[in-house]
Design a protein around this motif. Structure first.
Motif, PDB file in Angstrom:
ATOM      1  N   LYS A  88       0.855  -1.130   0.129  1.00  0.00           N
ATOM      2  CA  LYS A  88       0.067  -0.002   0.029  1.00  0.00           C
ATOM      3  C   LYS A  88       0.828   1.180  -0.196  1.00  0.00           C
ATOM      4  O   LYS A  88       0.662   2.181  -0.775  1.00  0.00           O
ATOM      5  CB  LYS A  88      -0.965   0.044   1.206  1.00  0.00           C
ATOM      6  CG  LYS A  88      -1.931  -0.906   1.132  1.00  0.00           C
ATOM      7  CD  LYS A  88      -3.190  -0.741   2.201  1.00  0.00           C
ATOM      8  CE  LYS A  88      -2.424  -0.900   3.627  1.00  0.00           C
ATOM      9  NZ  LYS A  88      -3.573  -0.777   4.920  1.00  0.00           N
ATOM     10  N   LYS A  89       1.920   1.415   0.655  1.00  0.00           N
ATOM     11  CA  LYS A  89       2.875   2.489   0.693  1.00  0.00           C
ATOM     12  C   LYS A  89       3.465   2.810  -0.536  1.00  0.00           C
ATOM     13  O   LYS A  89       3.510   3.675  -0.823  1.00  0.00           O
ATOM     14  CB  LYS A  89       4.007   2.221   1.990  1.00  0.00           C
ATOM     15  CG  LYS A  89       4.886   3.229   2.318  1.00  0.00           C
ATOM     16  CD  LYS A  89       5.919   2.915   3.346  1.00  0.00           C
ATOM     17  CE  LYS A  89       6.604   4.395   3.407  1.00  0.00           C
ATOM     18  NZ  LYS A  89       7.709   4.573   2.487  1.00  0.00           N
ATOM     19  N   ALA A  91       0.716   4.060  -2.941  1.00  0.00           N
ATOM     20  CA  ALA A  91       0.468   5.430  -2.462  1.00  0.00           C
ATOM     21  C   ALA A  91       1.493   6.397  -2.704  1.00  0.00           C
ATOM     22  O   ALA A  91       1.330   7.579  -3.177  1.00  0.00           O
ATOM     23  CB  ALA A  91       0.179   5.677  -1.164  1.00  0.00           C
ATOM     24  N   GLY A  94      -5.355  -7.896   2.871  1.00  0.00           N
ATOM     25  CA  GLY A  94      -6.467  -6.715   2.613  1.00  0.00           C
ATOM     26  C   GLY A  94      -7.736  -7.257   2.493  1.00  0.00           C
ATOM     27  O   GLY A  94      -8.701  -6.530   2.486  1.00  0.00           O
ATOM     28  N   ARG A 151      -9.997  -1.553  -7.512  1.00  0.00           N
ATOM     29  CA  ARG A 151     -10.661  -0.720  -6.782  1.00  0.00           C
ATOM     30  C   ARG A 151     -12.039  -1.396  -6.184  1.00  0.00           C
ATOM     31  O   ARG A 151     -12.432  -0.777  -5.156  1.00  0.00           O
ATOM     32  CB  ARG A 151     -10.628   0.568  -7.318  1.00  0.00           C
ATOM     33  CG  ARG A 151      -9.427   1.444  -7.250  1.00  0.00           C
ATOM     34  CD  ARG A 151      -9.493   2.695  -7.771  1.00  0.00           C
ATOM     35  NE  ARG A 151     -10.739   3.720  -6.926  1.00  0.00           N
ATOM     36  CZ  ARG A 151     -10.105   4.157  -5.811  1.00  0.00           C
ATOM     37  NH1 ARG A 151      -8.838   4.166  -5.438  1.00  0.00           N
ATOM     38  NH2 ARG A 151     -11.030   5.161  -5.416  1.00  0.00           N
ATOM     39  N   LEU A 189     -10.280  -3.447  -3.313  1.00  0.00           N
ATOM     40  CA  LEU A 189      -9.321  -2.906  -2.360  1.00  0.00           C
ATOM     41  C   LEU A 189      -8.993  -1.495  -3.017  1.00  0.00           C
ATOM     42  O   LEU A 189      -8.125  -1.204  -3.574  1.00  0.00           O
ATOM     43  CB  LEU A 189      -8.033  -3.792  -2.633  1.00  0.00           C
ATOM     44  CG  LEU A 189      -7.761  -5.114  -2.162  1.00  0.00           C
ATOM     45  CD1 LEU A 189      -6.625  -5.962  -2.686  1.00  0.00           C
ATOM     46  CD2 LEU A 189      -7.881  -5.130  -0.706  1.00  0.00           C
ATOM     47  N   PRO A 190      -9.876  -0.534  -2.556  1.00  0.00           N
ATOM     48  CA  PRO A 190     -10.040   0.869  -2.730  1.00  0.00           C
ATOM     49  C   PRO A 190      -8.764   1.579  -2.687  1.00  0.00           C
ATOM     50  O   PRO A 190      -8.387   2.642  -3.053  1.00  0.00           O
ATOM     51  CB  PRO A 190     -11.239   1.500  -2.419  1.00  0.00           C
ATOM     52  CG  PRO A 190     -11.462   0.548  -0.957  1.00  0.00           C
ATOM     53  CD  PRO A 190     -11.036  -0.863  -1.574  1.00  0.00           C
ATOM     54  N   GLU A 191      -7.975   1.015  -1.543  1.00  0.00           N
ATOM     55  CA  GLU A 191      -6.753   2.007  -1.223  1.00  0.00           C
ATOM     56  C   GLU A 191      -5.663   1.513  -2.369  1.00  0.00           C
ATOM     57  O   GLU A 191      -4.804   2.472  -2.344  1.00  0.00           O
ATOM     58  CB  GLU A 191      -6.218   1.190   0.222  1.00  0.00           C
ATOM     59  CG  GLU A 191      -5.719  -0.223   0.314  1.00  0.00           C
ATOM     60  CD  GLU A 191      -7.101  -1.140   0.485  1.00  0.00           C
ATOM     61  OE1 GLU A 191      -6.891  -2.147   1.228  1.00  0.00           O
ATOM     62  OE2 GLU A 191      -8.355  -0.649   0.307  1.00  0.00           O
ATOM     63  N   LEU A 192      -5.737   0.861  -3.201  1.00  0.00           N
ATOM     64  CA  LEU A 192      -4.667   0.546  -4.339  1.00  0.00           C
ATOM     65  C   LEU A 192      -5.334   1.163  -5.526  1.00  0.00           C
ATOM     66  O   LEU A 192      -5.934   0.519  -6.407  1.00  0.00           O
ATOM     67  CB  LEU A 192      -4.468  -1.012  -4.717  1.00  0.00           C
ATOM     68  CG  LEU A 192      -4.095  -1.839  -3.338  1.00  0.00           C
ATOM     69  CD1 LEU A 192      -3.817  -3.285  -3.643  1.00  0.00           C
ATOM     70  CD2 LEU A 192      -2.828  -1.003  -2.650  1.00  0.00           C
ATOM     71  N   LYS A 193      -4.981   2.502  -5.599  1.00  0.00           N
ATOM     72  CA  LYS A 193      -5.456   3.303  -6.910  1.00  0.00           C
ATOM     73  C   LYS A 193      -4.682   2.830  -8.098  1.00  0.00           C
ATOM     74  O   LYS A 193      -3.823   2.293  -8.189  1.00  0.00           O
ATOM     75  CB  LYS A 193      -5.106   4.777  -6.532  1.00  0.00           C
ATOM     76  CG  LYS A 193      -5.772   5.363  -5.510  1.00  0.00           C
ATOM     77  CD  LYS A 193      -5.729   6.858  -5.597  1.00  0.00           C
ATOM     78  CE  LYS A 193      -4.256   7.496  -5.730  1.00  0.00           C
ATOM     79  NZ  LYS A 193      -4.145   8.979  -5.756  1.00  0.00           N
ATOM     80  N   TYR A 232      -8.192   9.152 -10.768  1.00  0.00           N
ATOM     81  CA  TYR A 232      -8.063   8.639  -9.450  1.00  0.00           C
ATOM     82  C   TYR A 232      -6.905   9.346  -8.864  1.00  0.00           C
ATOM     83  O   TYR A 232      -6.005   8.961  -8.343  1.00  0.00           O
ATOM     84  CB  TYR A 232      -7.675   7.124  -9.516  1.00  0.00           C
ATOM     85  CG  TYR A 232      -8.716   6.317  -9.922  1.00  0.00           C
ATOM     86  CD1 TYR A 232     -10.163   6.232  -9.339  1.00  0.00           C
ATOM     87  CD2 TYR A 232      -8.700   5.576 -11.192  1.00  0.00           C
ATOM     88  CE1 TYR A 232     -11.145   5.370  -9.698  1.00  0.00           C
ATOM     89  CE2 TYR A 232      -9.841   4.816 -11.545  1.00  0.00           C
ATOM     90  CZ  TYR A 232     -11.005   4.751 -10.917  1.00  0.00           C
ATOM     91  OH  TYR A 232     -12.192   4.169 -11.567  1.00  0.00           O
TER      92      TYR A 232
END
Length: 263
Positions: free
Chosen positions: A7-8, A11, A127, A210, A213-217, A262
């Protein structure tokens, strides 16, 4: 790598570098075998083609030719290698040494890319529990399409694949003939991906991931390449990419894929 690490990276860079059991030499030899396959007569190459779903061009397996003057984005040729390819094309491939050689290399790349996909999905289980089996369902073939891609020469100047998201769920960028792949969240923050380290691939979320896993754009990316980096008079650039899908393929439209949203 943990899911937090993944995720980091997404992002901060819009991609993550993941391990894969493929050397530069293996990928280079596979690309050379692909370019040799493309030297076959057009009527022979076009025999290597079928659709898993007859109603969807998204499920094409085998050889495809694209022409900009016919409404496609670029002048290019590519080959989609899939788990069904060897059985479907084995008799045809045996008739030509170049086809047999290419298939041998493609099978090796495909299997090792599938292994890397297993590993990245195992990380993503944190996730979303059960995500692995969505892409590798029991008693069915996974929707993995290994693309060998060759761009035609365009003349003097920059070579460009315009900015877009990949449709589907995930992408592994395995190798390219030269630098020029740029990745970001929109056109204004694109950064050129560094030279690929030995034994690594670039993981990029595509548009449909998404949903789970919406946190992974999704990764917005394009390709810019100087004419001096061309492979040959006939080939501006080659690339090897794995597209990872799930179930019945019903992807976003071309307009949606080429519209940044996004950020």
């Amino acid at each position: 790598m943990t899911y937090a690490d993944l995720k980091k990276d997404i992002a901060e860079k819009a991609y993550a570098e993941i391990p894969i059991a493929l050397s530069h030499d293996e990928l280079q030899c596979a690309a050379e075998a692909f370019l040799e396959f493309l030297c076959l007569p057009q009527e022979i190459k076009e025999r290597f083609h079928f659709r898993i779903d007859s109603e969807s061009h998204r499920t094409q397996v085998g050889y495809v030719r694209r022409h900009k003057n016919l409404g496609h984005g670029d002048n290019k040729e590519y080959f989609h290698y899939h788990a069904l390819a060897r059985g479907r094309f084995s008799d045809l491939a045996e008739q030509d040494r170049a086809a047999m050689n290419f298939f041998s290399h493609a099978e090796n790349i495909f299997q090792k890319a599938a292994d890397a996909t297993h590993a990245i999905l195992s990380i993503m289980e944190e996730g979303m529990a059960g995500i692995h089996n969505r892409f590798f369902p029991p008693n069915d073939f996974p929707s993995l399409f290994l693309r060998f891609l060759k761009y035609d020469q365009k003349g003097i100047g920059d070579f460009l694949a315009r900015g877009h998201y990949d449709t589907g769920y995930m992408t592994l960028a395995l190798a390219e003939s030269a630098l020029g792949l740029r990745i970001g969240s929109h056109d204004q923050d694109l950064v050129e991906a560094p030279p690929r380290r030995e034994g690594t691939a670039l993981f990029m979320p595509a548009m449909r991931l998404r949903e789970w896993l919406p946190e992974l754009k999704p990764s917005w990316h394009d390709v810019v390449q100087r004419e001096r980096h061309a492979v040959s008079d006939a080939c501006a650039r080659w690339a090897i990419v794995l597209f990872i899908d799930q179930g019945k393929i019903n992807r976003e439209s071309t307009i949606e894929a080429h519209t940044p949203k996004y950020e």
